[in-house]
Scaffold this motif. Structure first.
Motif, PDB file in Angstrom:
ATOM      1  N   MET A   1       0.837  -1.197   0.000  1.00 19.38           N
ATOM      2  CA  MET A   1       0.000   0.000   0.000  1.00 19.38           C
ATOM      3  C   MET A   1       0.879   1.256   0.000  1.00 19.38           C
ATOM      4  O   MET A   1       1.789   1.364   0.809  1.00 19.38           O
ATOM      5  N   PHE A   2       0.583   2.146  -0.909  1.00 18.36           N
ATOM      6  CA  PHE A   2       1.293   3.416  -1.006  1.00 18.36           C
ATOM      7  C   PHE A   2       0.756   4.353   0.069  1.00 18.36           C
ATOM      8  O   PHE A   2      -0.425   4.686   0.081  1.00 18.36           O
ATOM      9  N   VAL A   3       1.627   4.763   0.986  1.00 16.36           N
ATOM     10  CA  VAL A   3       1.247   5.677   2.069  1.00 16.36           C
ATOM     11  C   VAL A   3       2.278   6.797   2.128  1.00 16.36           C
ATOM     12  O   VAL A   3       3.480   6.537   2.222  1.00 16.36           O
ATOM     13  N   THR A   4       1.804   8.018   2.068  1.00 13.64           N
ATOM     14  CA  THR A   4       2.699   9.146   2.218  1.00 13.64           C
ATOM     15  C   THR A   4       2.075  10.165   3.154  1.00 13.64           C
ATOM     16  O   THR A   4       0.942   9.985   3.619  1.00 13.64           O
ATOM     17  N   ARG A   5       2.813  11.254   3.413  1.00 15.71           N
ATOM     18  CA  ARG A   5       2.329  12.213   4.409  1.00 15.71           C
ATOM     19  C   ARG A   5       2.870  13.605   4.130  1.00 15.71           C
ATOM     20  O   ARG A   5       3.875  13.782   3.436  1.00 15.71           O
ATOM     21  N   PHE A   6       2.171  14.588   4.676  1.00 19.08           N
ATOM     22  CA  PHE A   6       2.660  15.960   4.737  1.00 19.08           C
ATOM     23  C   PHE A   6       2.744  16.285   6.208  1.00 19.08           C
ATOM     24  O   PHE A   6       1.771  16.095   6.947  1.00 19.08           O
ATOM     25  N   ALA A   7       3.925  16.753   6.655  1.00 20.91           N
ATOM     26  CA  ALA A   7       4.165  16.871   8.099  1.00 20.91           C
ATOM     27  C   ALA A   7       4.719  18.243   8.453  1.00 20.91           C
ATOM     28  O   ALA A   7       5.910  18.389   8.759  1.00 20.91           O
ATOM     29  N   PRO A   8       3.881  19.270   8.442  1.00 15.94           N
ATOM     30  CA  PRO A   8       4.359  20.619   8.760  1.00 15.94           C
ATOM     31  C   PRO A   8       4.486  20.854  10.257  1.00 15.94           C
ATOM     32  O   PRO A   8       3.859  20.163  11.069  1.00 15.94           O
ATOM     33  N   SER A   9       5.306  21.828  10.606  1.00 17.64           N
ATOM     34  CA  SER A   9       5.408  22.291  11.988  1.00 17.64           C
ATOM     35  C   SER A   9       4.616  23.590  12.119  1.00 17.64           C
ATOM     36  O   SER A   9       4.776  24.492  11.289  1.00 17.64           O
ATOM     37  N   PRO A  10       3.791  23.716  13.137  1.00 16.53           N
ATOM     38  CA  PRO A  10       2.969  24.930  13.303  1.00 16.53           C
ATOM     39  C   PRO A  10       3.756  26.084  13.923  1.00 16.53           C
ATOM     40  O   PRO A  10       3.471  26.537  15.035  1.00 16.53           O
TER      41      PRO A  10
END
Length: 282
Positions: free
Chosen positions: A1-10
């Motif tokens: 399964m293709f899983v990716t993410r966007f992980a910004p810092s607030p």
């Protein structure tokens, strides 16, 4: 399964560079019929603010992105990272470093063989460490590259690689040999802060079964030390896909510290999400 993410810092409002990175990862997940995650990396209590976290959700929703719920907020899981620190320490891979940032920077300036040499200060003598602990001096937990190499074994260390499907800043692609020595003995936690970026991000990528890490080329070098942590902890290695950095009309890449125009400001000025999405096509 293709899983990716966007992980910004607030730590500020999102700008075009963030939008490009988020869209790149989101589109990749859609094209692969996979999953797209949003993660809030808020482990820096001095810079992260709730209003910026709210802004992240507002900006991404306006941009037309969707993501799975629930969203992982790193500050809610500090005990998870502390357990990793405990495991690495139990295996003798960490050491306490009482040197201040200024002392490290001064050492970098004086190091005859470059910054990486100075970023490997090594443990304090036993008697000195005991005295500093008794005085209550703050310290950082550093990952010892010498001990890590010994733990993995020379052959495994020399054979450690990661897969790059995008491009590094110098065109690196394919199977990349890991060079953790370029980062030195990195800080993985501090006494007054439960974790540092390298540890938290590798832990969460493993926990969330991220198969593809899609992010900007400014984080390419971080991959070397993160791949080492994965090997030491027995975590799976995702595929990496670094993308170009978006630059403004002046040729400088968008960055919070340069007070780049934010998505909220562009929205207030009448820019539509469709127009921005078309502009940010890879």
């Amino acid at each position: 399964m293709f899983v990716t993410r966007f992980a910004p810092s607030p730590t500020g409002r999102l700008h075009k560079g963030h939008a490009f990175s988020a869209l790149t990862a989101w589109r990749a997940a859609k094209d692969a019929g996979g999953r797209f995650l949003l993660r809030i990396e808020d482990i820096d209590p001095t810079r992260c603010r709730p209003e910026f976290e709210v802004g992240i959700f507002e900006d991404l929703a306006w941009l037309g992105l969707d993501w799975e719920t629930s969203v992982r907020r790193q500050s809610d899981h500090l005990t998870d990272y502390a357990a990793v620190v405990e495991t690495l320490d139990r295996h003798g891979l960490l050491y306490r470093c009482f040197r201040t940032r200024k002392e490290i920077l001064d050492a970098i300036g004086d190091a005859p063989h470059g910054p990486a040499e100075a970023a490997r200060p090594g443990p304090h003598p036993v008697e000195e460490e005991a005295r500093l602990l008794a005085e209550g001096r703050p310290f950082a937990w550093r990952l010892s590259l010498d001990r890590a190499r010994e733990a993995l074994g020379g052959a495994a260390w020399d054979g450690l690689k990661f897969i790059e499907e995008g491009l590094g800043p110098d065109g690196e692609t394919g199977r990349i040999k890991v060079r953790p020595e370029t980062a030195g003995d990195v800080v993985l936690a501090r006494k007054d802060a439960g974790t540092a970026y390298h540890l938290a991000v590798t832990h969460d990528d493993a926990l969330q079964k991220v198969s593809h890490v899609i992010r900007g080329q400014d984080l390419f070098e971080a991959t070397h030390i993160q791949r080492l942590i994965q090997a030491l902890m027995g975590w799976p290695a995702p595929v990496y896909r670094h993308h170009r950095l978006l630059a403004g009309p002046d040729g400088r890449r968008y960055a919070k510290r340069d007070r780049s125009v934010t998505l909220a400001e562009l929205r207030a000025g009448g820019l539509t999400p469709d127009r921005l999405r078309a502009e940010l096509t890879p």
